[in-house]
Structure formats: structure tokens, C-alpha cells
Design a protein around this motif. Structure first.
Motif, PDB file in Angstrom:
ATOM      1  N   ALA A   1      39.068  44.117  42.283  1.00  0.00           N
ATOM      2  CA  ALA A   1      39.194  44.708  43.624  1.00  0.00           C
ATOM      3  C   ALA A   1      39.422  46.219  43.543  1.00  0.00           C
ATOM      4  O   ALA A   1      38.781  46.983  44.266  1.00  0.00           O
ATOM      5  N   THR A   2      40.317  46.653  42.660  1.00  0.00           N
ATOM      6  CA  THR A   2      40.587  48.090  42.559  1.00  0.00           C
ATOM      7  C   THR A   2      39.390  48.826  41.958  1.00  0.00           C
ATOM      8  O   THR A   2      39.087  49.947  42.361  1.00  0.00           O
ATOM      9  N   LEU A   3      38.694  48.189  41.015  1.00  0.00           N
ATOM     10  CA  LEU A   3      37.489  48.803  40.449  1.00  0.00           C
ATOM     11  C   LEU A   3      36.403  48.949  41.513  1.00  0.00           C
ATOM     12  O   LEU A   3      35.730  49.981  41.587  1.00  0.00           O
TER      13      LEU A   3
ATOM     14  N   GLY B   1      36.417  34.468  41.697  1.00  0.00           N
ATOM     15  CA  GLY B   1      36.945  34.911  40.414  1.00  0.00           C
ATOM     16  C   GLY B   1      38.420  35.247  40.476  1.00  0.00           C
ATOM     17  O   GLY B   1      39.004  35.696  39.497  1.00  0.00           O
ATOM     18  N   PHE B   2      39.027  35.039  41.632  1.00  0.00           N
ATOM     19  CA  PHE B   2      40.457  35.287  41.823  1.00  0.00           C
ATOM     20  C   PHE B   2      41.190  33.961  41.962  1.00  0.00           C
ATOM     21  O   PHE B   2      40.610  32.972  42.402  1.00  0.00           O
ATOM     22  N   LYS B   3      42.476  33.947  41.641  1.00  0.00           N
ATOM     23  CA  LYS B   3      43.330  32.784  41.856  1.00  0.00           C
ATOM     24  C   LYS B   3      43.867  32.815  43.277  1.00  0.00           C
ATOM     25  O   LYS B   3      44.154  33.891  43.813  1.00  0.00           O
ATOM     26  N   VAL B   4      44.024  31.641  43.896  1.00  0.00           N
ATOM     27  CA  VAL B   4      44.629  31.571  45.224  1.00  0.00           C
ATOM     28  C   VAL B   4      46.006  32.217  45.142  1.00  0.00           C
ATOM     29  O   VAL B   4      46.744  32.025  44.177  1.00  0.00           O
ATOM     30  N   GLY B   5      46.334  33.012  46.145  1.00  0.00           N
ATOM     31  CA  GLY B   5      47.548  33.821  46.121  1.00  0.00           C
ATOM     32  C   GLY B   5      47.237  35.232  45.648  1.00  0.00           C
ATOM     33  O   GLY B   5      48.058  36.127  45.752  1.00  0.00           O
ATOM     34  N   GLY B   6      46.003  35.414  45.138  1.00  0.00           N
ATOM     35  CA  GLY B   6      45.562  36.712  44.659  1.00  0.00           C
ATOM     36  C   GLY B   6      44.128  37.014  45.060  1.00  0.00           C
ATOM     37  O   GLY B   6      43.505  37.922  44.517  1.00  0.00           O
TER      38      GLY B   6
ATOM     39  N   PRO C   1      39.255  40.404  49.329  1.00  0.00           N
ATOM     40  CA  PRO C   1      37.880  40.495  49.823  1.00  0.00           C
ATOM     41  C   PRO C   1      37.072  41.529  49.041  1.00  0.00           C
ATOM     42  O   PRO C   1      35.852  41.570  49.121  1.00  0.00           O
ATOM     43  N   PHE C   2      37.773  42.370  48.265  1.00  0.00           N
ATOM     44  CA  PHE C   2      37.133  43.444  47.511  1.00  0.00           C
ATOM     45  C   PHE C   2      36.855  42.986  46.082  1.00  0.00           C
ATOM     46  O   PHE C   2      37.750  42.518  45.400  1.00  0.00           O
ATOM     47  N   GLY C   3      35.611  43.125  45.633  1.00  0.00           N
ATOM     48  CA  GLY C   3      35.272  42.862  44.240  1.00  0.00           C
ATOM     49  C   GLY C   3      35.230  41.420  43.799  1.00  0.00           C
ATOM     50  O   GLY C   3      35.467  41.151  42.617  1.00  0.00           O
ATOM     51  N   PRO C   4      34.908  40.466  44.676  1.00  0.00           N
ATOM     52  CA  PRO C   4      34.787  39.091  44.197  1.00  0.00           C
ATOM     53  C   PRO C   4      33.541  38.935  43.320  1.00  0.00           C
ATOM     54  O   PRO C   4      32.662  39.811  43.329  1.00  0.00           O
ATOM     55  N   ARG C   5      33.455  37.829  42.611  1.00  0.00           N
ATOM     56  CA  ARG C   5      32.259  37.569  41.807  1.00  0.00           C
ATOM     57  C   ARG C   5      31.007  37.612  42.667  1.00  0.00           C
ATOM     58  O   ARG C   5      29.978  38.109  42.262  1.00  0.00           O
ATOM     59  N   LYS C   6      31.108  37.023  43.843  1.00  0.00           N
ATOM     60  CA  LYS C   6      29.973  36.996  44.764  1.00  0.00           C
ATOM     61  C   LYS C   6      30.428  37.504  46.127  1.00  0.00           C
ATOM     62  O   LYS C   6      31.347  36.955  46.722  1.00  0.00           O
ATOM     63  N   MET C   7      29.787  38.551  46.604  1.00  0.00           N
ATOM     64  CA  MET C   7      30.099  39.064  47.940  1.00  0.00           C
ATOM     65  C   MET C   7      29.524  38.101  48.975  1.00  0.00           C
ATOM     66  O   MET C   7      28.404  37.620  48.813  1.00  0.00           O
TER      67      MET C   7
END
Length: 157
Positions: A7-9, A97-102, A105-111
Motif C-alpha cells: 500500500a505504501t509503495l 495479498g493482505f491479511k484481514v485486519g490489514g 484498498p491501496f496496492g492489492p494484488r489485484k485492483m
């Protein structure tokens, strides 16, 4: 805790300004977004949760205030679908590609198509997950909407 996440990248590459806010994540909190707001001392309505859903079987992302519930009827209508439901946890984690709780909306494997609740416009900055448990980012809502190609919508039940 790493402060570099997909997300930050994503936001850095897009040239979007944001600030990071680490907090002590409580996996046993009944509502993670509210726990994050309390830990950071920010207005819960200014702290937005990222939810993965399906509208007519197609993945979508919704960003809504942590204390609120999403209207599946409004969500479906916004995405031109007949029905909508929350995505199952394993599917949401695999897709983003994120764990629930983390989930961010920014930088997921698939937009996927994204909608932001219209109340985000009430704030100069909103707090949204930065892509890992225990880390939020603050961002101008219009910057978030622009970089996500997201519309502002009334999504609350």
C-alpha cells in the motif's frame, strides 16, 4: 513492524502524500477499526475500514467509516449489480495479498472497482489501513478517491 507495504509503495509510486500511524493491534478486539481509532486517539468516523465484497459475483472494494455497517443493497446498486455480499475471508486475503485486519484498498494484488463512503468528504484527512495489522495511514480523501478511481457514494445501512 515494517513501514513499507504494498500500500505504501503504491501511494509513493503514485506521488500521493500520506502519513503513517502505527498502533498496537488487538486481534481480539470485536471491531478492529474502532480499536485502531481508540489506540490512535482519532475520531472513529474519520477512521475508515476496507471491506472486500462481491457484487453479482465480481469482486469490489468498499471503504467506509469503522463504526458503520454497509448496506448491501446500496453497494449492489452502485456497482450496477442485483445483489452483493461480503467476500469470504480466504478469498479476500488471496485476492488482495493482505491479511484481514490489514487489508488496504491501496496496492492489492489485484485492483478492483472501489467505492468510498461519501462521509469521507467531511474530513481533511481520513485514516485507512496501510496494508498490515497495526498500521494506518492518513490521506486526503480526494487523493484516495483519485488514486483508486473511486467514487463517493452513500454506502451506509
Amino acid at each position: 513492524m515494517s513501514k513499507t507495504t504494498p500500500a505504501t509503495l503504491f501511494l509513493t509510486k503514485a506521488g500521493v502524500a500520506f502519513d503513517l500511524h502505527p498502533y498496537d493491534y488487538d486481534p481480539d478486539a470485536p471491531r478492529v477499526g474502532l480499536q485502531a481509532a481508540e489506540a490512535l486517539g482519532v475520531d472513529p468516523d474519520q477512521t475508515f475500514k476496507t471491506l472486500m465484497a462481491e457484487a453479482d459475483g465480481k469482486p469490489v472494494c468498499v471503504v467506509v467509516p469503522s463504526p458503520q455497517e454497509v448496506s448491501m443493497k446500496k453497494l449492489a446498486a452502485h456497482f450496477g449489480a442485483k445483489s452483493a455480499h461480503m467476500m469470504k475471508v480466504p478469498d479476500a486475503e488471496r485476492l488482495t495479498g493482505f491479511k484481514v485486519g490489514g487489508i488496504s484498498p491501496f496496492g492489492p494484488r489485484k485492483m478492483v472497482p472501489t467505492a468510498i463512503d461519501e462521509t469521507a468528504q467531511l474530513f481533511d484527512t481520513v485514516y485507512i489501513n496501510a496494508g498490515q495489522r497495526g498500521l494506518l495511514l492518513s490521506i486526503a480523501p480526494d487523493d484516495a478517491a483519485r488514486v483508486l478511481s473511486a467514487g463517493y457514494v452513500d454506502l451506509m445501512a
